[in-house]
Design a protein around this motif. Structure first.
Motif, PDB file in Angstrom:
ATOM      1  N   ASP A  94      10.023 -37.354  27.827  1.00  0.00           N
ATOM      2  CA  ASP A  94      10.390 -36.014  27.569  1.00  0.00           C
ATOM      3  C   ASP A  94      11.711 -37.199  26.086  1.00  0.00           C
ATOM      4  OD1 ASP A  94      12.846 -37.722  28.535  1.00  0.00           O
ATOM      5  OD2 ASP A  94      13.885 -35.664  28.915  1.00  0.00           O
ATOM      6  N   SER A  95      11.862 -36.645  25.525  1.00  0.00           N
ATOM      7  CA  SER A  95      12.175 -37.119  23.752  1.00  0.00           C
ATOM      8  C   SER A  95      13.338 -35.428  22.944  1.00  0.00           C
ATOM      9  CB  SER A  95      11.221 -37.549  22.742  1.00  0.00           C
ATOM     10  OG  SER A  95      11.936 -37.967  22.129  1.00  0.00           O
ATOM     11  N   THR A  96      14.397 -36.778  22.806  1.00  0.00           N
ATOM     12  CA  THR A  96      15.528 -35.605  22.071  1.00  0.00           C
ATOM     13  C   THR A  96      15.766 -35.730  20.409  1.00  0.00           C
ATOM     14  OG1 THR A  96      16.611 -34.397  24.094  1.00  0.00           O
ATOM     15  CG2 THR A  96      17.489 -34.033  21.898  1.00  0.00           C
ATOM     16  N   PHE A  97      15.213 -35.123  19.238  1.00  0.00           N
ATOM     17  CA  PHE A  97      14.947 -35.259  18.550  1.00  0.00           C
ATOM     18  C   PHE A  97      16.244 -34.577  17.298  1.00  0.00           C
ATOM     19  CE2 PHE A  97      10.742 -35.907  19.715  1.00  0.00           C
ATOM     20  CZ  PHE A  97      10.777 -37.196  19.182  1.00  0.00           C
ATOM     21  N   THR A  98      17.433 -35.289  16.786  1.00  0.00           N
ATOM     22  CA  THR A  98      18.015 -34.955  15.706  1.00  0.00           C
ATOM     23  C   THR A  98      18.470 -34.707  14.465  1.00  0.00           C
ATOM     24  OG1 THR A  98      19.889 -35.252  17.843  1.00  0.00           O
ATOM     25  CG2 THR A  98      20.896 -34.676  15.718  1.00  0.00           C
ATOM     26  N   PHE A  99      17.666 -33.655  13.852  1.00  0.00           N
ATOM     27  CA  PHE A  99      18.312 -32.993  12.731  1.00  0.00           C
ATOM     28  C   PHE A  99      19.607 -32.706  11.847  1.00  0.00           C
ATOM     29  CE2 PHE A  99      14.090 -32.572  14.600  1.00  0.00           C
ATOM     30  CZ  PHE A  99      13.971 -34.279  13.957  1.00  0.00           C
ATOM     31  N   GLU A 100      20.494 -33.529  11.221  1.00  0.00           N
ATOM     32  CA  GLU A 100      21.857 -33.091  11.137  1.00  0.00           C
ATOM     33  C   GLU A 100      22.057 -32.098  12.047  1.00  0.00           C
ATOM     34  OE1 GLU A 100      21.001 -31.153   7.533  1.00  0.00           O
ATOM     35  OE2 GLU A 100      20.847 -33.105   6.246  1.00  0.00           O
ATOM     36  N   GLN A 101      22.474 -30.665  12.057  1.00  0.00           N
ATOM     37  CA  GLN A 101      22.728 -29.951  12.439  1.00  0.00           C
ATOM     38  C   GLN A 101      21.891 -29.589  14.053  1.00  0.00           C
ATOM     39  OE1 GLN A 101      24.486 -26.452  10.608  1.00  0.00           O
ATOM     40  NE2 GLN A 101      22.610 -25.562   9.879  1.00  0.00           N
ATOM     41  N   TYR A 102      21.176 -29.690  13.880  1.00  0.00           N
ATOM     42  CA  TYR A 102      19.772 -28.835  14.312  1.00  0.00           C
ATOM     43  C   TYR A 102      19.246 -30.280  15.321  1.00  0.00           C
ATOM     44  CZ  TYR A 102      19.230 -25.435  11.058  1.00  0.00           C
ATOM     45  OH  TYR A 102      19.801 -24.546  10.818  1.00  0.00           O
ATOM     46  N   TYR A 150      12.827 -26.958  22.940  1.00  0.00           N
ATOM     47  CA  TYR A 150      13.787 -26.266  22.793  1.00  0.00           C
ATOM     48  C   TYR A 150      14.347 -26.461  20.896  1.00  0.00           C
ATOM     49  CZ  TYR A 150      17.774 -28.582  24.989  1.00  0.00           C
ATOM     50  OH  TYR A 150      18.297 -29.632  25.079  1.00  0.00           O
ATOM     51  N   LEU A 151      14.444 -25.589  20.483  1.00  0.00           N
ATOM     52  CA  LEU A 151      15.291 -26.216  19.244  1.00  0.00           C
ATOM     53  C   LEU A 151      16.727 -25.468  19.388  1.00  0.00           C
ATOM     54  CD1 LEU A 151      15.485 -27.423  16.590  1.00  0.00           C
ATOM     55  CD2 LEU A 151      14.256 -25.411  16.251  1.00  0.00           C
ATOM     56  N   SER A 152      17.566 -26.057  19.295  1.00  0.00           N
ATOM     57  CA  SER A 152      19.019 -26.078  19.366  1.00  0.00           C
ATOM     58  C   SER A 152      20.032 -26.097  17.955  1.00  0.00           C
ATOM     59  CB  SER A 152      19.813 -26.159  20.207  1.00  0.00           C
ATOM     60  OG  SER A 152      19.992 -27.543  20.563  1.00  0.00           O
ATOM     61  N   GLY A 153      20.567 -25.286  17.575  1.00  0.00           N
ATOM     62  CA  GLY A 153      21.170 -25.608  16.195  1.00  0.00           C
ATOM     63  C   GLY A 153      22.375 -24.496  15.753  1.00  0.00           C
ATOM     64  N   ILE A 386      30.015 -44.843  15.028  1.00  0.00           N
ATOM     65  CA  ILE A 386      30.543 -44.324  15.833  1.00  0.00           C
ATOM     66  C   ILE A 386      29.723 -42.990  14.840  1.00  0.00           C
ATOM     67  CG2 ILE A 386      31.387 -42.467  17.274  1.00  0.00           C
ATOM     68  CD1 ILE A 386      33.886 -44.588  18.422  1.00  0.00           C
ATOM     69  N   ALA A 387      29.879 -42.382  14.300  1.00  0.00           N
ATOM     70  CA  ALA A 387      28.847 -41.250  12.952  1.00  0.00           C
ATOM     71  C   ALA A 387      27.655 -41.638  13.186  1.00  0.00           C
ATOM     72  CB  ALA A 387      29.329 -40.496  11.559  1.00  0.00           C
ATOM     73  N   GLU A 388      26.993 -42.767  13.025  1.00  0.00           N
ATOM     74  CA  GLU A 388      25.763 -42.492  12.420  1.00  0.00           C
ATOM     75  C   GLU A 388      24.987 -42.716  13.921  1.00  0.00           C
ATOM     76  OE1 GLU A 388      25.892 -46.631  10.944  1.00  0.00           O
ATOM     77  OE2 GLU A 388      24.827 -46.465   9.060  1.00  0.00           O
ATOM     78  N   ILE A 389      25.643 -43.149  14.803  1.00  0.00           N
ATOM     79  CA  ILE A 389      25.516 -43.615  16.337  1.00  0.00           C
ATOM     80  C   ILE A 389      24.769 -41.541  16.474  1.00  0.00           C
ATOM     81  CG2 ILE A 389      25.808 -43.010  19.274  1.00  0.00           C
ATOM     82  CD1 ILE A 389      27.502 -45.941  17.770  1.00  0.00           C
ATOM     83  N   TYR A 390      25.972 -40.409  16.050  1.00  0.00           N
ATOM     84  CA  TYR A 390      25.344 -39.409  16.610  1.00  0.00           C
ATOM     85  C   TYR A 390      24.430 -38.438  15.976  1.00  0.00           C
ATOM     86  CZ  TYR A 390      29.895 -38.746  18.983  1.00  0.00           C
ATOM     87  OH  TYR A 390      30.758 -38.083  20.125  1.00  0.00           O
ATOM     88  N   LYS A 391      23.721 -39.348  15.282  1.00  0.00           N
ATOM     89  CA  LYS A 391      22.793 -38.321  14.248  1.00  0.00           C
ATOM     90  C   LYS A 391      21.529 -39.784  14.720  1.00  0.00           C
ATOM     91  CE  LYS A 391      25.195 -39.624   9.873  1.00  0.00           C
ATOM     92  NZ  LYS A 391      25.111 -39.595   8.408  1.00  0.00           N
TER      93      LYS A 391
END
Length: 558
Positions: A94-102, A150-153, A386-391
């Motif tokens: 599995d893998s998770t990708f973050t795109f701004e608020q999604y 799934y896609l969440s946002g 830390i803010a960059e880590i959340y991205k």
């Protein structure tokens, strides 16, 4: 050899290769179990579940390999280099990708996608689904399983989730969508719609939370039916009311034409397990210091038709241990009549950082002042804020610097929190020094992981490099952007119980939860008082709450 067999063997080889990588990199392991012991005749039931997560080297760590195994179940076998090895119940990448608020989550293999809104009381689930991407009754040979994601946002300011799964083995699929609602003073809710064509089941459910002077009221309801009998659905209605130390929960379930619309907990004695039947259960509890005591009652249409008495009794819960005493059988999975029952939930976690160990071994053979060009990349990785880590995507190797906000292990085992000028994040790991205190400035390296909705760094190494005064964020409304940070709120007490206080800041209601390890007492806190509260923002069951660290974090304003 067919194309499918070739692909299956390729998948197995890929997973073996990744497993070998783990010998030089990262392995997380946890064991969760449920032990039920009947004091009536000494029979017991133990149900342990093992979880393994393998994180590959940093240059390919955008995904993880995971195994889940029910240890007491039967296993298939697989031949590896002439050796017969058990096949775990579930294995997937599995893998998770973050795109701004999604956020996009994807997985492939033998896995289970589970979604529902109604499993609120005694683990009774109506509708939703637990969708397996393979036939769990057949454990061998190894198969491809299928896909899930799934896609969440946020959309129009409301949180949503849209996803599903497809089984390559079975040619079946499941889809769902959920949307969080906010009615301001009238509370918040979550609606979900689900369909899966393995059993052709369609369902819809809704949960709602309302808070006020009366306490907190949670309501859940739902409908479910097989596609062939939509006009004969099953339904559920349940509620929990909490006020100070009191807790009252009740739930009614009606099973329509399809008995598989509803799932009860394993061993639940009041499970009617038949079409056109009903089940009712209720519990009145009171929270004492370090203990929860409750009276309960359960009944169903089958017992009523046979003129049997309802099941009623008392239960005591201390930490993870529960003892129940009743007028009848408390567990249908144990032999005989068990009217005195002990239940224990246990959880063990371990993390093995072979990558860090290998780096240390390599470093020990390198003369001082000599640059070792073959060191793993993250050893010389640039520190980021830390803010960059959340991205970044989950599973990323990171290095950052921050000031400690809470003593190690005070609010959670092997856990602390750090903050920089851009935000804050939780740290977890056995390698965190137990003597860290607020104000310690540390450099941290590790791997990001989402646990119960909270992004954390699973620590590989941590070094104290100085001291710095933590900053407190003053706010009237606690939001996700404050997660893991140190905040201060002021407001009027609306409700107070043994370990919880609800504060009205004038703009929002804020929940304060006291961890027992802090030793904080709420005995002097009364409804109507004005408080100033400082603490770490955490997340529990999708609800933000503040965790104070010390008694002086709660100040009664005169």
């Amino acid at each position: 050899m067919s194309l499918l067999n070739k692909v299956q063997k390729l998948l197995i080889i890929v997973m073996i290769v990744i497993s070998i990588f783990a010998l030089a990199f990262k392995l997380d392991f946890s064991l969760t179990g449920y032990l039920t012991y009947g004091l009536t005749d000494g029979t017991y039931d133990n149900f342990p579940i093992a979880y393994f997560t393998i994180t590959p080297p940093s240059f390919i760590n955008i995904f993880s390999l995971k195994f889940t195994d029910y240890l007491t179940y039967t296993h298939g076998k697989i031949d590896i280099l002439g050796n017969s090895v058990i096949l775990p119940r579930y294995y997937f990448i599995d893998s998770t990708f973050t795109f701004e608020q999604y956020k996009l989550y994807l997985s492939f293999g033998r896995l289970r996608l589970s979604r529902n809104n109604t499993q609120k009381f005694e683990s009774v689930r109506l509708g939703g689904f637990k969708f397996d991407t393979y036939n769990t009754s057949v454990q061998e040979p190894a198969t491809l399983g299928g896909f899930a994601g799934y896609l969440s946002g946020k959309i129009f300011g409301l949180n949503f989730e849209l996803g599903g799964a497809y089984s390559l083995d079975l040619g079946k699929f499941a889809v769902y969508s959920t949307l969080n609602t906010n009615f301001n003073q009238l509370g918040t809710g979550r609606i979900g719609v689900y369909y899966e064509n393995r059993y052709e089941n369609l369902s819809i459910n809704y949960t709602h939370t309302l808070k006020g002077n009366f306490g907190q009221l949670d309501i859940w309801t739902g409908l479910a039916a097989a596609q062939s009998n939509l006009l004969e659905p099953s339904f559920i209605i349940g509620t929990t009311w909490k006020q100070n130390s009191f807790n009252l929960s009740s739930q009614f379930v009606y099973i329509g034409a399809n008995k598989y619309d509803v799932e009860f907990a394993s061993g639940e004695p009041s499970n009617p397990n038949a079409p056109y039947t009903w089940n009712f259960m209720t519990e009145l509890g009171y929270e004492l210091p370090q203990m929860y005591v409750a009276l309960f009652l359960k009944h169903n249409s089958r017992w009523l038709a046979n003129e049997w008495l309802p099941l009623y009794g008392v239960k005591l819960k201390v930490a993870d241990l529960t003892i129940s005493i009743a007028n009848g059988d408390l567990s249908s999975t144990l032999l005989g009549t068990q009217n005195i029952l002990l239940q224990l939930t246990y959880n063990y976690k371990a993390s093995f950082d072979f990558e860090g160990a290998l780096s240390s071994v390599i470093s020990s053979f390198v003369p001082s002042g000599v640059q070792q060009s073959t060191k793993p990349e993250q050893v010389s990785q640039k520190s980021i804020n830390i803010a960059e880590i959340y991205k970044l995507s989950e599973g990323s190797k990171v290095t950052t610097t921050g000031v400690v906000l809470a003593p190690t292990g005070l609010l959670n085992s092997a856990t602390t929190y750090i903050q920089d000028e851009t935000g804050a994040i939780m740290l977890y790991g056995k390698s965190i020094p137990t003597n860290l205190q607020p104000g310690d400035l540390v450099s941290v390296s590790g791997t990001t992981k989402v646990y119960n909705g909270i992004l954390e760094i699973v620590v590989d190494s941590i070094t104290k490099i100085g001291t710095q005064q933590p900053k407190t964020v003053e706010t009237k409304k606690v939001e996700m952007k404050h997660l893991s940070n140190l905040v201060k709120v002021q407001g009027t007490v609306k409700n107070v119980s043994k370990d919880t206080v609800i504060i009205d800041t004038g703009e929002a209601e804020v929940k304060l939860f006291v961890k027992s390890a802090t030793g904080i007492s709420l005995s002097e806190i009364k409804q109507g008082m004005k408080l100033t509260v400082t603490g770490i923002v955490s997340l529990y069951k999708d609800e933000l709450e503040i965790l104070p660290r010390y008694q002086e974090d709660i100040v009664i304003e005169k």
